[in-house]
Design a protein around this motif. Structure first.
Motif, PDB file in Angstrom:
ATOM      1  N   SER A 198       0.798  -1.248   0.161  1.00 27.55           N
ATOM      2  CA  SER A 198      -0.128  -0.057   0.020  1.00 27.55           C
ATOM      3  C   SER A 198       0.753   1.308   0.059  1.00 27.55           C
ATOM      4  CB  SER A 198      -0.780   0.002   1.174  1.00 27.55           C
ATOM      5  OG  SER A 198      -2.047  -1.019   0.951  1.00 27.55           O
ATOM      6  N   LYS A 199       1.886   1.319   0.780  1.00 25.09           N
ATOM      7  CA  LYS A 199       2.724   2.335   0.860  1.00 25.09           C
ATOM      8  C   LYS A 199       3.690   2.714  -0.533  1.00 25.09           C
ATOM      9  CE  LYS A 199       3.633   2.409   5.817  1.00 25.09           C
ATOM     10  NZ  LYS A 199       4.480   2.161   6.965  1.00 25.09           N
ATOM     11  N   LYS A 200       3.922   1.417  -1.018  1.00 24.93           N
ATOM     12  CA  LYS A 200       4.758   1.651  -2.218  1.00 24.93           C
ATOM     13  C   LYS A 200       3.708   1.886  -3.367  1.00 24.93           C
ATOM     14  CE  LYS A 200       8.663  -1.555  -1.024  1.00 24.93           C
ATOM     15  NZ  LYS A 200       9.636  -0.230  -0.975  1.00 24.93           N
ATOM     16  N   GLU A 201       2.626   1.515  -3.312  1.00 28.32           N
ATOM     17  CA  GLU A 201       1.695   1.945  -4.459  1.00 28.32           C
ATOM     18  C   GLU A 201       1.646   3.525  -4.467  1.00 28.32           C
ATOM     19  OE1 GLU A 201      -2.749   0.551  -5.807  1.00 28.32           O
ATOM     20  OE2 GLU A 201      -2.288   0.754  -3.799  1.00 28.32           O
ATOM     21  N   VAL A 202       1.316   4.322  -3.379  1.00 27.89           N
ATOM     22  CA  VAL A 202       1.451   5.688  -3.392  1.00 27.89           C
ATOM     23  C   VAL A 202       2.687   6.106  -3.930  1.00 27.89           C
ATOM     24  CG1 VAL A 202       0.923   7.591  -1.759  1.00 27.89           C
ATOM     25  CG2 VAL A 202      -0.216   5.743  -1.251  1.00 27.89           C
ATOM     26  N   LEU A 203       3.710   5.742  -3.295  1.00 25.40           N
ATOM     27  CA  LEU A 203       4.940   6.156  -3.674  1.00 25.40           C
ATOM     28  C   LEU A 203       5.292   5.854  -5.191  1.00 25.40           C
ATOM     29  CD1 LEU A 203       7.868   7.515  -3.069  1.00 25.40           C
ATOM     30  CD2 LEU A 203       8.507   5.060  -2.376  1.00 25.40           C
ATOM     31  N   ILE A 204       5.050   4.750  -5.535  1.00 24.13           N
ATOM     32  CA  ILE A 204       5.373   4.457  -7.281  1.00 24.13           C
ATOM     33  C   ILE A 204       4.386   5.245  -7.875  1.00 24.13           C
ATOM     34  CG2 ILE A 204       5.233   2.609  -8.799  1.00 24.13           C
ATOM     35  CD1 ILE A 204       6.308   0.701  -6.795  1.00 24.13           C
ATOM     36  N   LYS A 205       3.244   5.626  -7.582  1.00 23.83           N
ATOM     37  CA  LYS A 205       2.286   6.426  -8.546  1.00 23.83           C
ATOM     38  C   LYS A 205       3.036   7.794  -8.632  1.00 23.83           C
ATOM     39  CE  LYS A 205      -2.029   4.189  -7.826  1.00 23.83           C
ATOM     40  NZ  LYS A 205      -3.284   4.223  -6.939  1.00 23.83           N
ATOM     41  N   ASN A 206       3.357   8.306  -7.506  1.00 25.99           N
ATOM     42  CA  ASN A 206       4.128   9.606  -7.530  1.00 25.99           C
ATOM     43  C   ASN A 206       5.458   9.527  -8.483  1.00 25.99           C
ATOM     44  OD1 ASN A 206       2.256  11.118  -6.023  1.00 25.99           O
ATOM     45  ND2 ASN A 206       3.192  10.416  -4.366  1.00 25.99           N
ATOM     46  N   LEU A 207       6.126   8.592  -8.316  1.00 27.87           N
ATOM     47  CA  LEU A 207       7.509   8.344  -9.110  1.00 27.87           C
ATOM     48  C   LEU A 207       7.127   8.051 -10.478  1.00 27.87           C
ATOM     49  CD1 LEU A 207       9.348   5.981  -6.673  1.00 27.87           C
ATOM     50  CD2 LEU A 207       9.880   8.255  -7.155  1.00 27.87           C
ATOM     51  N   MET A 208       5.979   7.432 -10.783  1.00 30.29           N
ATOM     52  CA  MET A 208       5.522   7.439 -12.192  1.00 30.29           C
ATOM     53  C   MET A 208       5.147   8.834 -12.932  1.00 30.29           C
ATOM     54  SD  MET A 208       5.434   3.983 -13.193  1.00 30.29           S
ATOM     55  CE  MET A 208       4.061   3.819 -14.553  1.00 30.29           C
TER      56      MET A 208
ATOM     57  N   SER B 105       6.639  11.409 -12.181  1.00 32.43           N
ATOM     58  CA  SER B 105       7.831  12.269 -12.615  1.00 32.43           C
ATOM     59  C   SER B 105       8.966  11.289 -13.173  1.00 32.43           C
ATOM     60  CB  SER B 105       8.556  12.468 -11.116  1.00 32.43           C
ATOM     61  OG  SER B 105       8.792  11.386 -10.322  1.00 32.43           O
ATOM     62  N   LYS B 106       8.211  10.012 -13.559  1.00 36.18           N
ATOM     63  CA  LYS B 106       9.268   8.905 -14.459  1.00 36.18           C
ATOM     64  C   LYS B 106      10.416   8.793 -13.849  1.00 36.18           C
ATOM     65  CE  LYS B 106       6.696  10.284 -18.648  1.00 36.18           C
ATOM     66  NZ  LYS B 106       5.842   9.139 -18.823  1.00 36.18           N
ATOM     67  N   ASP B 107      10.485   8.810 -12.545  1.00 35.55           N
ATOM     68  CA  ASP B 107      11.721   8.389 -11.868  1.00 35.55           C
ATOM     69  C   ASP B 107      11.797   6.954 -12.024  1.00 35.55           C
ATOM     70  OD1 ASP B 107      13.918   7.992 -10.281  1.00 35.55           O
ATOM     71  OD2 ASP B 107      13.290   9.260  -8.735  1.00 35.55           O
ATOM     72  N   TYR B 108      12.207   6.173 -12.983  1.00 37.22           N
ATOM     73  CA  TYR B 108      12.044   4.742 -13.140  1.00 37.22           C
ATOM     74  C   TYR B 108      13.080   4.095 -12.413  1.00 37.22           C
ATOM     75  CZ  TYR B 108       8.487   5.613 -16.635  1.00 37.22           C
ATOM     76  OH  TYR B 108       7.431   6.296 -17.073  1.00 37.22           O
ATOM     77  N   ARG B 109      14.222   4.585 -12.157  1.00 37.91           N
ATOM     78  CA  ARG B 109      15.306   3.933 -11.404  1.00 37.91           C
ATOM     79  C   ARG B 109      14.781   3.776  -9.928  1.00 37.91           C
ATOM     80  NH1 ARG B 109      20.205   1.304 -11.626  1.00 37.91           N
ATOM     81  NH2 ARG B 109      21.107   1.137  -9.674  1.00 37.91           N
ATOM     82  N   GLN B 110      14.394   4.800  -9.457  1.00 38.59           N
ATOM     83  CA  GLN B 110      13.767   4.796  -7.862  1.00 38.59           C
ATOM     84  C   GLN B 110      12.670   3.832  -7.775  1.00 38.59           C
ATOM     85  OE1 GLN B 110      15.491   6.058  -5.388  1.00 38.59           O
ATOM     86  NE2 GLN B 110      14.032   4.884  -4.045  1.00 38.59           N
ATOM     87  N   ILE B 111      12.010   3.564  -9.139  1.00 38.09           N
ATOM     88  CA  ILE B 111      10.482   2.572  -8.814  1.00 38.09           C
ATOM     89  C   ILE B 111      11.305   1.243  -8.778  1.00 38.09           C
ATOM     90  CG2 ILE B 111       8.887   1.486 -10.488  1.00 38.09           C
ATOM     91  CD1 ILE B 111       7.975   4.230 -11.216  1.00 38.09           C
ATOM     92  N   LEU B 112      12.477   0.809  -9.577  1.00 40.40           N
ATOM     93  CA  LEU B 112      12.868  -0.336  -9.705  1.00 40.40           C
ATOM     94  C   LEU B 112      13.641  -0.592  -8.277  1.00 40.40           C
ATOM     95  CD1 LEU B 112      14.385  -0.247 -13.421  1.00 40.40           C
ATOM     96  CD2 LEU B 112      12.741  -1.669 -12.596  1.00 40.40           C
ATOM     97  N   GLU B 113      14.272   0.366  -7.683  1.00 37.05           N
ATOM     98  CA  GLU B 113      14.876   0.024  -6.416  1.00 37.05           C
ATOM     99  C   GLU B 113      13.772  -0.097  -5.316  1.00 37.05           C
ATOM    100  OE1 GLU B 113      17.777   0.273  -5.625  1.00 37.05           O
ATOM    101  OE2 GLU B 113      18.905   1.272  -7.118  1.00 37.05           O
ATOM    102  N   GLU B 114      12.850   0.447  -5.500  1.00 37.29           N
ATOM    103  CA  GLU B 114      11.401   0.241  -4.480  1.00 37.29           C
ATOM    104  C   GLU B 114      10.920  -1.279  -4.737  1.00 37.29           C
ATOM    105  OE1 GLU B 114      10.563   2.060  -1.931  1.00 37.29           O
ATOM    106  OE2 GLU B 114      11.968   3.555  -2.569  1.00 37.29           O
ATOM    107  N   LEU B 115      11.063  -1.623  -5.864  1.00 35.12           N
ATOM    108  CA  LEU B 115      10.440  -3.268  -6.184  1.00 35.12           C
ATOM    109  C   LEU B 115      11.476  -3.958  -5.559  1.00 35.12           C
ATOM    110  CD1 LEU B 115       8.587  -2.434  -9.678  1.00 35.12           C
ATOM    111  CD2 LEU B 115       7.669  -2.659  -7.479  1.00 35.12           C
ATOM    112  N   TYR B 116      12.741  -3.648  -5.979  1.00 40.99           N
ATOM    113  CA  TYR B 116      13.810  -4.506  -5.426  1.00 40.99           C
ATOM    114  C   TYR B 116      13.621  -4.726  -3.911  1.00 40.99           C
ATOM    115  CZ  TYR B 116      18.789  -6.351  -5.031  1.00 40.99           C
ATOM    116  OH  TYR B 116      19.889  -6.918  -4.562  1.00 40.99           O
ATOM    117  N   LYS B 117      13.536  -3.682  -3.080  1.00 43.41           N
ATOM    118  CA  LYS B 117      13.412  -4.065  -1.811  1.00 43.41           C
ATOM    119  C   LYS B 117      12.182  -4.601  -1.272  1.00 43.41           C
ATOM    120  CE  LYS B 117      15.150   0.814  -1.155  1.00 43.41           C
ATOM    121  NZ  LYS B 117      14.655   2.268  -0.706  1.00 43.41           N
TER     122      LYS B 117
END
Length: 732
Positions: A654-664, A666-678
């Motif tokens: 749930s937390k990552k869903e909110v975070l990743i939507k914001n990252l999407m 801004s197209k910060d795809y590297r950070q999205i991959l980092e979050e999914l990695y964790k």
């Protein structure tokens, strides 16, 4: 040091079309390599060459014998081949007899996914190369395909031009086979006019030198090009002393190289009275039909010199005079047509477009121009909404939608210029100059627009909307040209798909693949982030009134066109040696913006090179394996959690869903991959400790919904399960 023997194959033909020379060089190399590998023949290299009347392949280091092969022959399943006591049944005995073996010589062989079978691994010895190479060469020749092919006489074979002789040597001995009425031999032929007689080749290693010395033919295209360039340089430096320079158009140079068997550069001239014709039009008139090279003076203006590349070794003056006479006639025509065009304006030509058919049942070229205006404005609206394009007043513009084929009329300069370029871009098709010199389309339009006072951006877009015209060509330089180029190509592809003219195999008469690739390249250059599917839908709707569209208004055609264009993006990355599975992964998330697909692709490619991507792939695969064919989707109910790890996964997702939507956004795809990695550790711990298939139906369904919610989180970026890894994929 080479091992093995040398194989030489020469296919003598009538003159190749220049456009098919590269096809022949690439095709023969690929076919020979594939056929040799299929027949288990080892070789070091395959080199191929082409001159106007011959296609040549040289295989170096060819083995003298096929590699042995182990063949596995399987019979009945073990359960049928053996009785309960382990003895052979009639099925086993019959199978052994068919192989000429005793039952005891059979083996148990496991076939993946099927189980154990009775069978035998048989070592097959290789045949001698000299025994199988005739069939390989004949099959290779007959397997070659070209964009232009023909038949001749009463033969049913197809080739780029009629085959006149075949030379084939292996280890300096003739490889005997026949095609149609021709038998292979060790005889080739020289230059058609200078040295047309037969030349016997006894040593394949001396083939190139003998053909050049005795036959006056340079087989290697690279050497012909070097000779042309060196002769031109000698002319520029030695004769002209740097006062003039030849325009070395890349495509023209390749054509000329492929038109001559031995080149001789000659200088010609034409009367000064033709130099008033605008520079680009004059250059095209010089280069177009007769394949001459134009010459510039020290000021960069077209001079009255031109270059002829003769297919021969010398000229007594007749060749130069003949070509000068031909060019004078061509330039007289060009001057006449240019003067005739000066009497008219764009209103006249726009009206004439109404009488020119775009395609049967799909309206006129005037109708196409009207569609281009609407599609271009629609694209601009999408880009303006995203902030990509700003007008001089920085106004906020609402996006137009696909309803009743309407669009918002805009009053700012950008939209005015875009609409103007859309309506003028096809006008030069009906000018006298383009009718006579079709290669000048776009070039004439730009020149005439400037002469008639149109803005430079509008004039440039008239030319640039045709870009790219060929592989490696330039792209439009500004937004108007890029948008109009995309609109024109989308319109043509949609129309042709709607009319059923979809490319198949090597057939692509309307160059739709090149247009699709142009769309991809233009979008990437402009960094245009829009839903390509929306533009395709709009284009489909604009065609709905035309009878030639064959009522294909279902959205299946939208998917066909979208996939067709995406295939060209795939072609680009594969040509660069990049991984197609990364693209499949990104497309699996339903991304419809080519620019965004490219951003995600590059981010994922970099991440794969820098981190252990399995920490994202394997947890997602475990999730997907659970939800596959399970109950229908439902909301996760935290009140049904019975284990702390359920809550932990739910909170993390749930937390990552909110975070990743914001990252999407801004197209910060590297950070999205980092979050999914964790997230991987949390998912793995959940699967290791929690039994998904709980006996309580409500608990089980809730856990499946939690897993599905986790999959949805991964799928916001890509379907990582489509990535190829050298590891087993887990499940639960």
């Amino acid at each position: 040091m080479k091992t093995g023997k040398e194989l030489l194959l020469e296919i003598g033909t009538e003159e190749f079309p220049p456009s098919c020379v590269e096809e022949g060089i690439y095709g023969l190399k690929k076919v020979l390599e594939n056929k040799l590998k299929e027949n288990r023949l080892e070789f070091e290299t395959v080199r191929t060459y082409c001159s106007p009347r011959r296609l040549v392949g040289v295989v170096e280091g060819l083995g003298e014998k096929q590699k042995p092969e182990v063949k596995t022959v399987t019979g009945p399943p073990v359960g049928i081949a053996l009785d309960k006591k382990g003895g052979p049944t009639d099925a086993a005995r019959g199978f052994a007899k068919s192989l000429g073996l005793n039952v005891g010589e059979l083996e148990e062989i496991e076939i993946e996914g099927k189980g154990l079978y009775l069978g035998k691994r048989i070592m097959e010895e290789g045949k001698k190369t000299q025994d199988i190479i005739p069939g390989i060469l004949k099959d290779s020749i007959l397997s070659l395909t070209f964009s232009k092919q023909m038949t001749w006489a009463d033969y049913d074979i197809r080739f780029v031009r009629p085959i006149r002789w075949i030379l084939a040597l292996y280890d300096n001995r003739v490889v005997n086979f026949n095609i149609a009425n021709l038998n292979s031999s060790n005889v080739t032929y020289g230059h058609r006019t200078i040295s047309p007689g037969p030349i016997i080749i006894k040593d394949s290693g001396k083939y190139f030198k003998l053909v050049e010395d005795k036959g006056k033919v340079i087989v290697k295209g690279s050497k012909r090009k070097e000779l042309i360039l060196s002769q031109i340089k000698n002319l520029e430096d030695g004769v002209w002393k740097g006062k003039f320079r030849v325009i070395l158009d890349k495509n023209l140079l390749e054509d000329v190289v492929n038109l001559v068997e031995i080149p001789n550069v000659i200088t010609g001239s034409f009367p000064d009275r033709f130099l008033y014709i605008p520079k680009e039009l004059l250059i095209e008139a010089i280069q177009h039909h007769q394949k001459y090279f134009a010459v510039l003076d020290s000021s960069g203006n077209v001079s009255n010199y031109f270059i002829i590349v003769q297919n021969g070794v010398k000229d007594e003056g007749d060749v130069r005079k003949g070509n000068e006479r031909v060019l004078r006639a061509r330039l007289s025509d060009a001057a006449y047509f240019y003067e005739a065009d000066k009497k008219h304006d764009f209103d006249y030509w726009t009206d004439k477009l109404k009488g020119v058919i775009f395609f049967s049942g799909l309206g006129s070229m005037y109708d196409k121009a009207e569609r281009l205006k609407k599609i271009s404005v629609y694209i601009a609206d999408l880009l303006k909404e995203s902030g990509r394009i700003e007008n001089s007043e920085k106004e906020s513009v609402k996006v137009s939608r696909v309803k009743n084929n309407s669009f918002y009329e805009k009053d700012d300069d950008f939209y005015k210029d875009l609409r103007k370029a859309s309506m003028l871009c096809k006008c030069d098709l009906v000018t006298n100059m383009v009718v006579e010199f079709p290669n000048l389309q776009g070039i004439v339009g730009r020149q005439y627009a400037l002469e008639r006072g149109e803005k430079a951006d509008v004039a440039d877009a008239i030319f640039e909307h045709y870009l790219p015209r060929f592989a490696g060509d330039i792209l439009p330089s500004n937004d108007i040209g890029l948008i109009l180029s995309i609109a024109d190509k989308i319109d043509t592809i949609t129309g042709m798909f709607g009319a059923g003219k979809i490319p198949s195999g090597s057939e692509d008469p309307f160059a739709l693949r090149r247009k699709a690739q142009g769309i991809v390249l233009s979008i990437l250059k402009g960094k245009y982030d829009f839903n390509l599917g929306d533009i395709i839908d709009y284009s489909v709707e604009l065609f709905s009134k035309y009878p030639g569209f064959k009522n294909r208004l279902d959205y299946g055609i939208r998917e066909e066109i979208f996939n067709f264009i995406i295939t060209r993006y795939r072609f680009i990355i594969e040509k660069e040696g990049k991984r197609a599975d990364i693209l499949d992964s990104v497309l699996g998330a339903g991304c419809n913006s080519i620019f965004d697909i490219d951003l995600r692709y590059n981010a994922l490619e970099r991440f794969i090179n820098e981190a252990d991507i399995k920490r994202i792939i394997l947890p997602m695969v475990r999730c997907k394996n659970i939800i596959n064919k399970k109950e229908q989707r439902g909301e996760v109910n935290p009140g049904l959690f019975t284990e702390g790890l359920e809550k932990e996964l739910f909170m993390s997702v749930s937390k990552k869903e909110v975070l990743i939507k914001n990252l999407m956004r801004s197209k910060d795809y590297r950070q999205i991959l980092e979050e999914l990695y964790k997230l991987g550790d949390v998912v793995d711990t959940f699967f290791d400790k929690i039994l998904i298939m709980d006996k309580d139906v409500k608990v089980r369904s809730n856990r499946i919904n939690l897993v599905r919610k986790t999959v949805d989180l991964y799928m916001m970026f890509a379907d990582f399960s489509k990535l190829i890894v050298n590891s087993a994929r887990g499940d639960n």
